[in-house]
Design an enzyme around this catalytic site. Structure first.
Site, PDB file in Angstrom:
ATOM      1  N   SER A 173       8.088  -1.681  -3.815  1.00  0.00           N
ATOM      2  CA  SER A 173       8.862  -2.888  -4.101  1.00  0.00           C
ATOM      3  C   SER A 173      10.259  -2.524  -4.632  1.00  0.00           C
ATOM      4  O   SER A 173      10.964  -1.754  -3.986  1.00  0.00           O
ATOM      5  CB  SER A 173       8.068  -3.773  -5.063  1.00  0.00           C
ATOM      6  N   ASP A 274       3.109  -9.848   3.651  1.00  0.00           N
ATOM      7  CA  ASP A 274       4.242  -9.686   2.738  1.00  0.00           C
ATOM      8  C   ASP A 274       5.465 -10.384   3.341  1.00  0.00           C
ATOM      9  O   ASP A 274       5.897 -10.032   4.434  1.00  0.00           O
ATOM     10  CB  ASP A 274       4.511  -8.185   2.550  1.00  0.00           C
ATOM     11  N   HIS A 304       1.740  -8.024  -0.437  1.00  0.00           N
ATOM     12  CA  HIS A 304       2.667  -7.207  -1.199  1.00  0.00           C
ATOM     13  C   HIS A 304       1.891  -6.542  -2.347  1.00  0.00           C
ATOM     14  O   HIS A 304       1.044  -7.180  -2.968  1.00  0.00           O
ATOM     15  CB  HIS A 304       3.784  -8.097  -1.763  1.00  0.00           C
TER      16      HIS A 304
END
Ligand SMILES: *[C@@H]1O[C@H](CO)[C@@H](O)[C@H](O)[C@H]1NC(C)=O
Ligand SMILES: *[C@@H]1O[C@H](CO)[C@@H](O)[C@H](O)[C@H]1NC(C)=O
Length: 335
Positions: A173, A274, A304
């Protein structure tokens, strides 16, 4: 919401994810600050431990106390000391404003990496927004590599078999975004010992002003909601900047041209649930167009941050693929 737009998850994972969503909304204030007191109270952290646990010992190393820059060092204890180990510099996720190297979830992730790969893992505790804006996070990320290059690492508890000429950058991320920008800086740096040979880019956090198809289609999935990510970009970027800034839309019109820069071989990990997936594929395509070695790994059923949850099947698959990637890249530099 149709079923094809909802990931199938074990109830335990679902509960954790909804707690995380509530938590990340509760600590963000509308006036653009974060309630650190609430975070310190609620966020589970674990101290470093020199006694091996799950085949790994840990210690915390300070680089610069004035900006609270330090890292947690993970050393596998069950690998014979004559086997040289790659060094993975890891950047945690959390939208540039949450979590830390001693967060329980990331201690677990890095311990798993260190044991499974096996590798010496350096998990960087970089400065966070909104207290610090771009490029503080990248500065801290890069200065960690500089420290590894210049310091007598054995004085800081590095095992003698840690091989800095086989360095990987990894991050998930926001940490994946950070790893990319550190990779670009490293390509221009003149390191003596550190050689960055590979990058594991796990669902990197990128963005742009114009929404992508996956961002429009995937609403109501865990963690990534545009209201949340917009808030995070806003407090991270220099005042007045928008999401086509080079830090965010990395392959966009304002992107830094990497064609002439040394850039490590990269594995980009994408999840089918995601909302950021279109941008991650675009990042992969851009790396290829720029003449870089890159590989795309797709997990169609994954959300995610899926890899943080060991109960998810794809999490183990990912570890296997990452092991394979590290082995292959290391073999290449040997030959
Ligand atoms: C934001 O709100 C919090 C809590 O209401 C307050 O303590 C803080 O001083 C405010 N900060 C700014 C910069 O307005
Ligand atoms: C990001 O960059 C691309 C071009 O590379 C551009 O087409 C797009 O409009 C930019 N913004 C986005 C995707 O929001």
């Amino acid at each position: 919401m149709s079923t094809t737009n909802s990931p199938v998850l074990p109830w335990k994972t679902k509960i954790i994810l909804s707690i995380l969503d509530v938590f990340s909304d509760a600590v963000r204030r509308t006036n653009g600050t974060i309630n650190r007191r609430l975070i310190n109270f609620m966020e589970p952290k674990v101290p470093a431990n020199n006694i091996p646990f799950q085949g790994v010992k840990t210690s915390d190393v300070t680089i610069d106390a004035t900006r609270n820059l330090w890292f947690r060092l993970f050393t596998p204890t069950e690998t014979p000391s004559d086997v040289s180990l790659p060094v993975i510099t890891f950047y945690h996720g959390g939208g540039f404003c949450l979590l830390s190297a001693d967060a329980k979830a990331y201690d677990f992730v890095c311990r798993r990496f260190a044991r499974k790969f096996p590798a010496v893992v350096v998990s960087v505790n970089y400065r966070l927004s909104p207290e610090y804006r771009f490029p503080s996070h990248y500065d801290d990320g890069f200065d960690t590599l500089k420290f590894l290059d210049e310091a007598k690492t054995e004085n800081f508890g590095f095992p003698a078999n840690a091989d800095l000429s086989r360095c990987f950058l990894a991050g998930d991320s926001a940490g994946g975004n950070l790893a990319h920008h550190v990779a670009v800086r490293s390509g221009k740096a003149d390191f003596k010992r550190v050689r960055v040979i590979g990058q594991i880019s796990i669902q990197p956090f990128f963005g742009g002003e114009k929404l992508t198809e996956s961002e429009i289609r995937l609403v109501n999935v865990p963690l990534i909601a545009s209201e949340r990510t917009d808030w995070m970009w806003k407090v991270f970027l220099p005042e007045g900047e928008n999401k086509d800034h080079e830090a965010v839309n990395v392959s966009g019109p304002r992107a830094f041209d990497i064609r002439g820069v040394k850039y490590p071989e990269t594995m980009v990990v994408v999840g089918g649930f995601d909302p950021l997936q279109d941008r991650q594929r675009e990042f992969y395509e851009w790396l290829k167009r720029s003449g870089k070695e890159a590989k795309l790994l797709e997990y169609p059923k994954s959300i995610h941050a899926f890899y943080v949850f060991p109960e998810l099947f794809e999490s183990s698959l990912f570890i296997e693929e990452a092991m394979d990637f590290i082995r292959k890249v290391c073999d290449k530099v040997k030959n």
